[in-house]
Scaffold this active site. Structure first.
Site, PDB file in Angstrom:
ATOM      1  N   HIS A   1     -17.753  23.213  14.148  1.00  0.00           N
ATOM      2  CA  HIS A   1     -18.899  22.293  14.119  1.00  0.00           C
ATOM      3  C   HIS A   1     -18.355  20.871  14.319  1.00  0.00           C
ATOM      4  O   HIS A   1     -17.220  20.588  13.936  1.00  0.00           O
ATOM      5  CB  HIS A   1     -19.541  22.443  12.738  1.00  0.00           C
ATOM      6  CG  HIS A   1     -20.812  21.691  12.519  1.00  0.00           C
ATOM      7  ND1 HIS A   1     -20.859  20.343  12.265  1.00  0.00           N
ATOM      8  CD2 HIS A   1     -22.104  22.115  12.503  1.00  0.00           C
ATOM      9  CE1 HIS A   1     -22.125  19.972  12.091  1.00  0.00           C
ATOM     10  NE2 HIS A   1     -22.899  21.027  12.235  1.00  0.00           N
TER      11      HIS A   1
ATOM     12  N   ASP B   1     -13.895  24.726   6.163  1.00  0.00           N
ATOM     13  CA  ASP B   1     -15.292  24.292   6.195  1.00  0.00           C
ATOM     14  C   ASP B   1     -16.112  25.495   5.739  1.00  0.00           C
ATOM     15  O   ASP B   1     -16.223  26.482   6.463  1.00  0.00           O
ATOM     16  CB  ASP B   1     -15.630  23.859   7.626  1.00  0.00           C
ATOM     17  CG  ASP B   1     -17.132  23.722   7.870  1.00  0.00           C
ATOM     18  OD1 ASP B   1     -17.917  23.993   6.948  1.00  0.00           O
ATOM     19  OD2 ASP B   1     -17.497  23.350   8.998  1.00  0.00           O
TER      20      ASP B   1
ATOM     21  N   GLN C   1     -21.041  27.566   6.236  1.00  0.00           N
ATOM     22  CA  GLN C   1     -21.749  28.792   6.611  1.00  0.00           C
ATOM     23  C   GLN C   1     -21.230  30.008   5.846  1.00  0.00           C
ATOM     24  O   GLN C   1     -21.726  31.114   6.065  1.00  0.00           O
ATOM     25  CB  GLN C   1     -21.599  29.052   8.125  1.00  0.00           C
ATOM     26  CG  GLN C   1     -22.153  27.959   9.014  1.00  0.00           C
ATOM     27  CD  GLN C   1     -23.675  27.838   8.932  1.00  0.00           C
ATOM     28  OE1 GLN C   1     -24.359  28.714   8.410  1.00  0.00           O
ATOM     29  NE2 GLN C   1     -24.206  26.741   9.452  1.00  0.00           N
TER      30      GLN C   1
ATOM     31  N   LYS D   1     -27.708  24.600   2.334  1.00  0.00           N
ATOM     32  CA  LYS D   1     -27.634  25.874   3.056  1.00  0.00           C
ATOM     33  C   LYS D   1     -27.566  27.049   2.088  1.00  0.00           C
ATOM     34  O   LYS D   1     -27.402  28.190   2.486  1.00  0.00           O
ATOM     35  CB  LYS D   1     -26.426  25.881   3.994  1.00  0.00           C
ATOM     36  CG  LYS D   1     -26.534  24.876   5.144  1.00  0.00           C
ATOM     37  CD  LYS D   1     -25.435  25.081   6.151  1.00  0.00           C
ATOM     38  CE  LYS D   1     -25.172  23.863   7.027  1.00  0.00           C
ATOM     39  NZ  LYS D   1     -26.251  23.574   7.971  1.00  0.00           N
TER      40      LYS D   1
ATOM     41  N   CYS E   1     -24.470  21.325  17.192  1.00  0.00           N
ATOM     42  CA  CYS E   1     -23.366  20.444  16.788  1.00  0.00           C
ATOM     43  C   CYS E   1     -22.024  21.082  17.117  1.00  0.00           C
ATOM     44  O   CYS E   1     -21.077  20.993  16.329  1.00  0.00           O
ATOM     45  CB  CYS E   1     -23.444  20.093  15.312  1.00  0.00           C
ATOM     46  SG  CYS E   1     -24.926  19.188  14.894  1.00  0.00           S
TER      47      CYS E   1
END
Lengths: 152, 412
Positions: B123, B200, B203, B226, B366
């Site tokens: 991303h 990261d 997700q 999220k 993104c």
């Protein structure tokens, strides 16, 4: 509602312009060009113009994009070729008002020809940017042209 | 009855509505998830009963607000199995967490000629901050390529991560390709070469059990919104000794120990990073979201979503003219499914689906370098959560077929 409402946005004339875009490709005799990007999808449009004695004598656009952005760019070329720059800017402003759901003068709507049909994009707020892209590019191009002329 | 995991849908009244005269099918969970009543009620409860600024007041409300705010931190720490609450810093978002690590820690350890390794499926928030570090320090940014299937090419990873590498920063779960990356193995590789490993988790954390100690990552960033919490709250995990070394990214109130006219000293961890009045209700709501997820069980969520993928992905792959990105083996695919339909632009597809009440994302997600890598300008993306159902997956499949029909024939 379902998919039938898509007919409001994707009228036959819109699909025709997107499938068979007018004035698409390079314009070797262009005097000016401007590239603009739709930040939400990354689509890029390059508007090329030939401007002589304050008149847009020819226009073309390059790049790929969604049905709406391609159709709108194609329609823009057919409407604005041959227009004096000042009047073209007035038409661009009216187009911009139309797609953001504002009332415009009936005469202006007539002059926008096929492009007026794309005014229904106002019902699809997420797609207004797509419809506006080519017109914004030309507007910016004319801005720069005007500023350069003053500098001369 | 197929009604979302443990009938959870009743907790999400937003899902029970019609959009464009069709029942809403919300499949944009990779962008943000919906919030259950329990989380919304906790925000209301906090503002109606305890609202005050934290870490300052002597009065009772301030004490209550501080207690709830810090109790939520303990929940976050437990959720990712952090060894200590000191290692959990509240942020605004994953983006902010990664920016802090890049600007404060990255600039500390990356020197001229060093290398930073990321991947082709990242991303922008895990690309652009590293571009800034690389430019500032005259370092090189390298990308791990993908296999034909869309997974990280671990063979290349082993070649790219060398003694020159100072930072390896990779998404644990990909926001377009729908794959889970082997963070534990990458961390081992990074550490063998004396580099730091950053994950990261935007997700991943909402969908699977995360154990930062088992992964052995040096930093792990994720967002609340999220995973059922409101926007504007996230968390950054860092190993304690590294957070000690890392300078604060922001300065001001709340984070100071003592301020003189010409200098100041910082509070201890984790507060030295939390300048200014924090997002108190957001942090408390994140704690409540974690309670909700724990009640369902992260292992159950993972299994339920895998079952949805097993059901949905083969159906999507059967649609003629539909390209699905990432692995076609459902076992290797998460509930994030990016696709393109024939020569149609994804914006046109997404507008068509919206008319059928189905919310998907269309755009570059993104991840423009990935779009370039895939040689597309954009894709559509359906992303599932535990409250989605097989019936909704069927609605998606049928609507894609209908959209295809519409654009092939110009009418319905």
């Amino acid at each position: 509602m379902g998919l039938s409402s898509l007919n409001h946005l994707y009228r036959e004339v819109v699909l025709d312009h997107s499938q068979h875009p007018r004035h698409h490709g390079a314009l070797p005799a262009a005097t000016d060009h401007l590239e603009l990007r739709n930040p939400t999808c990354g689509d890029v449009i390059d508007v090329q113009a030939q401007i002589k004695d304050g008149v847009i004598t020819d226009l073309a656009f390059d790049g790929s994009g969604c049905t709406i952005s391609q159709a709108s760019a194609s329609m823009m070329t057919t409407v604005l070729i041959g227009q004096p720059v000042d009047h073209a800017r007035e038409l661009i402003l009216n187009f911009s008002n139309l797609i953001t759901g504002k009332e415009i003068d009936a005469k202006m709507e007539d002059e926008l020809e096929d492009a007026a049909v794309i005014g229904s994009v106002a019902e699809f707020p997420t797609r207004i940017k797509c419809a506006a892209l080519a017109w914004h590019a030309l507007d910016e191009l004319l801005d720069k042209k005007g500023a350069a002329a003053k500098d001369d | 009855m197929d009604n979302g995991l443990n009938n959870s849908r009743k907790d999400f009244p937003i899902l029970d509505q019609t959009v464009n005269d069709e029942p809403l099918v919300y499949l944009d969970n990779a962008a943000t998830t919906q919030k259950p009543n329990q989380v919304l009620q906790e925000i209301m409860r906090y503002y109606q009963n305890d609202n005050a600024n934290v870490h300052r007041g002597v009065h009772t409300l301030a004490e209550r607000a501080t207690t709830s705010y810090e109790a939520a931190r303990d929940k976050v720490a437990a959720f990712i199995n952090a060894p200590s609450r000191k290692c959990v810093v509240y942020t605004r978002s994953t983006t902010e967490g990664l920016n802090w690590v890049a600007s404060s820690f990255g600039n500390l350890v990356v020197n001229e000629g060093d290398e930073i390794v990321i991947s082709e499926l990242e991303h922008h928030s895990n690309i652009v901050p590293w571009q800034q570090v690389a430019a500032k320090q005259h370092a090189t940014l390298k990308y791990i390529p993908l296999t034909a299937d869309g997974e990280l090419d671990m063979v290349s990873a082993r070649q790219l991560i060398t003694d020159q590498t100072k930072i390896v920063s990779i998404a644990q779960a990909a926001n377009v390709m729908g794959v889970v990356n082997q963070i534990k193995e990458l961390a081992q590789l990074a550490h063998q070469h004396g580099a730091y490993m950053i994950a990261d988790g935007a997700q991943a954390a909402p969908h699977m059990r995360v154990d930062v100690q088992d992964l052995d990552v040096d930093f792990y960033a994720f967002s609340g919104h999220k995973m059922l919490a409101p926007t504007g709250i996230g968390a950054l995990y860092g190993k304690e000794d590294l957070l000690e070394k890392m300078p604060p990214a922001q300065f001001g109130g709340e984070m100071i120990d003592f301020v003189h006219h010409q200098s100041a000293s910082w509070k201890e961890l984790p507060w030295k990073f939390e300048a200014g009045t924090p997002n108190i209700s957001g942090a408390i709501a994140l704690g409540s979201a974690i309670d909700y997820l724990n009640q369902l069980g992260m292992a159950n969520i993972e299994a339920y979503e895998q079952d949805l993928v097993d059901y949905t992905l083969p159906k999507l792959l059967e649609i003629e003219g539909l390209t699905v990105y990432g692995p076609h083996d459902p076992a290797k695919h998460t509930g994030v499914m990016a696709f393109n339909l024939d020569n149609l632009h994804p914006h046109d597809v997404a507008t068509g689906l919206d008319m059928e009440g189905i919310a998907v994302r269309a755009g570059h997600h993104c991840a423009q370098p990935l779009m370039e890598y895939l040689d597309v300008s954009a894709t559509a993306r359906a992303s599932f959560y535990f409250y989605n159902t097989k019936a909704e997956a069927d609605r998606l499949v049928n609507a894609i077929e209908a959209v295809k029909e519409f654009f092939n024939h110009g009418t319905v």
